[in-house]
Design an enzyme around this catalytic site. Structure first.
Site, PDB file in Angstrom:
ATOM      1  CB  SER A 242     -12.272  -4.193   0.833  1.00 47.08           C
ATOM      2  OG  SER A 242     -13.318  -4.204   1.981  1.00 47.08           O
TER       3      SER A 242
ATOM      4  CD  GLU B  28     -11.803   3.171   1.711  1.00 48.48           C
ATOM      5  OE1 GLU B  28     -12.716   2.488   1.204  1.00 48.48           O
ATOM      6  OE2 GLU B  28     -10.692   3.072   1.282  1.00 48.48           O
TER       7      GLU B  28
ATOM      8  CG  HIS C  97     -15.430   0.313   0.918  1.00 49.26           C
ATOM      9  ND1 HIS C  97     -14.097   0.199   1.037  1.00 49.26           N
ATOM     10  CD2 HIS C  97     -15.747  -1.133   0.869  1.00 49.26           C
ATOM     11  CE1 HIS C  97     -13.801  -1.027   1.374  1.00 49.26           C
ATOM     12  NE2 HIS C  97     -14.709  -1.687   1.299  1.00 49.26           N
TER      13      HIS C  97
END
Length: 488
Positions: free
Chosen positions: A192, A317, A410
């Site tokens: 991320s 995600e 995610h």
């Protein structure tokens, strides 16, 4: 067998602890050295300055517990257990090694995510025990977050959080040999914002001597434009009632500045398009110094072309943003209105919908999640591959559907990367009994990449190059990012 182990670093001696590994293979134990400071506490006169290397100490310093984190409280935004630890000395490294008497072991340096304003290196998911089991010295680093780390201040050094990364990596260069690692075989990895961090480093001329390979998981690049960074800094100063200077911001308490930052960065439906088009308001900024140009421009110019890169993302995600009550609300929103709000307009819409017909059939919530995911994460993967041209690049997709959510959301791939499916808070993200065989494959590829510079599948070449797809049945597929081509 003794419980403790000591290592001499450049600044002083540290005491760590031996611990068992898991999985029944490789090294049966590893040593953990937690909370070793690489810089002085960024408080007082050092609060908005470049990090200052930690002064030497006398005697033996215990490195048995995680040190203070830059994250305060529970921001409620990360899906990974990332505890906050009170204290001022927030710039630290955690080192995990199979054998501090060894020499020349490959090194993995992990940079945590959290949108550049949250996250913690003290997560049990980031424990390096199973990389060390497989012969990799592992380091997790901390850095200043939010405005303290990345905010524009008229007379302060830019990109303070980036400078923290650089000093931590410099610490690795000067100290990792004492822990059995090879400073000439360092791979930086992150997820991320951490994935964006390692891509930023890959495109940064000033960082090239500090690492030798990059593994970017769901990378969210910052590349905040200069005007946007300055406007945000001035607006925050105005909200605080101070001048946008070090002297002005130094009068604002940490708690108040954090509250103002949260208010200024709060996301709502109307801000989704801005987030897709411009990214996050706080993060690595184009400053004419460390970052003279956007990362992709640097990569196209050949910066980092000598370094192997693995890059990929999960299929869905941010689809979680459209589950529950949000999914119910979307039933009443016409698809055209929804896609306009998400920035999918004009001639690309028909092309995108045709390429994602399988997702369209799942309903508007899944479609909205995929559009947001593609805009924020997935389209970055083929873009970066194209920017690097012939540089050694491997692509992957993480497609295994969570047993809890039913899609690859995610953060889901992080425990597979670290091979820590036995860790805490796993079922809420992955569901019951996530497949160990998939962790063996993904983690094994990561170990191979750190050790050899090759993760074990074919390099990506051309628009329809090979992509490793991690799924119920892992496979190699050509043109596996064709569904985002309309957005590139």
């Amino acid at each position: 067998m003794t419980e403790y182990v000591e290592v001499q670093t450049a600044a002083g001696r540290v005491r760590g602890r031996w611990r068992p590994t898991t999985g029944g293979r490789g090294a049966p134990r590893s040593a953990a050295f937690l909370g070793i400071p690489f810089a002085e506490a960024p408080i007082g006169d050092l609060r908005f300055q470049a990090p200052v290397p930690k002064a030497p100490w006398d005697g033996v310093r215990d490195a048995l517990e995680f040190a203070a984190t830059a994250q305060r409280g529970d921001p409620g935004v990360t899906l990974i257990p990332e505890p906050s630890i009170e204290g001022d000395s927030t710039l630290n490294v955690n080192v995990f090694t199979p054998d501090q008497t060894a020499a020349g072991l490959p090194v993995l340096v992990w940079i945590h995510g959290g949108g550049y304003f949250a996250g913690s290196p003290a997560s049990p998911w980031y424990d390096g025990r199973n990389f060390t089991r497989d012969g990799v010295v592992t380091v997790s680093i901390s850095y200043r977050l939010g405005f303290d780390g990345f905010g524009w201040i008229a007379d302060a050094p830019s990109n303070r959080g980036v400078r923290d990364w650089l000093l931590a990596l410099d610490w690795v260069q000067h100290n990792i040999a004492a822990f059995g690692g090879d400073p000439g075989r360092v791979t930086v990895a992150g997820q991320s914002a951490g994935g964006g961090a390692v891509l930023t480093l890959l495109g940064m001329e000033a960082a090239q001597h500090l690492f030798h390979g990059v593994y970017a998981i769901s990378g969210a690049l910052g590349d905040v434009a200069p005007a946007r960074a300055e406007a945000f800094g001035r607006a925050l100063a105005a909200a605080a009632g101070v001048e946008p200077t070090v002297a002005g911001f130094s009068t604002v308490s940490e708690d108040r500045l954090l509250a103002l930052q949260k208010k200024a960065t709060r996301l709502g439906p109307s801000s989704m398009t801005t987030m897709i088009d411009e990214g996050l308001p706080l993060g690595p900024a184009i400053d004419g110094d460390l970052l003279p140009r956007p990362t992709r421009e640097s990569l196209r110019a050949g910066v980092g072309a000598d370094k192997p890169l693995v890059i990929g993302a999960a299929d869905d995600e941010f689809t979680m943003a459209f589950t529950g009550t949000a999914a119910t609300a979307l039933r009443w929103v016409p698809q055209s209105v929804l896609l306009n709000r998400l920035g999918l307009r004009g001639s690309i819409r028909a092309e995108y919908l045709a390429a994602n017909a399988d997702v369209v059939r799942l309903g508007k919530a899944r479609l909205a999640g995929r559009v947001l995911t593609d805009g924020m994460f997935r389209r970055t993967v083929p873009r970066i591959a194209a920017d690097r041209a012939d540089a050694p690049t491997w692509l992957y997709r993480f497609s295994w559907p969570s047993g809890h959510f039913g899609f690859a959301e995610h953060c889901l791939d992080v425990p597979f990367f670290f091979d820590c499916l036995d860790g805490p808070s796993m079922e809420a993200l992955a569901g019951p009994n996530p497949p160990q065989a998939l962790a063996d494959e993904l983690h094994g590829g990561a170990v191979a990449f750190v050790a050899t510079g090759d993760p074990g599948w074919s390099r990506h070449e051309g628009d329809a190059g090979t992509v490793r797809v991690y799924d119920v049945q892992t496979r190699d597929v050509s043109d596996a990012y064709a569904s985002v081509r309309a957005l590139i």
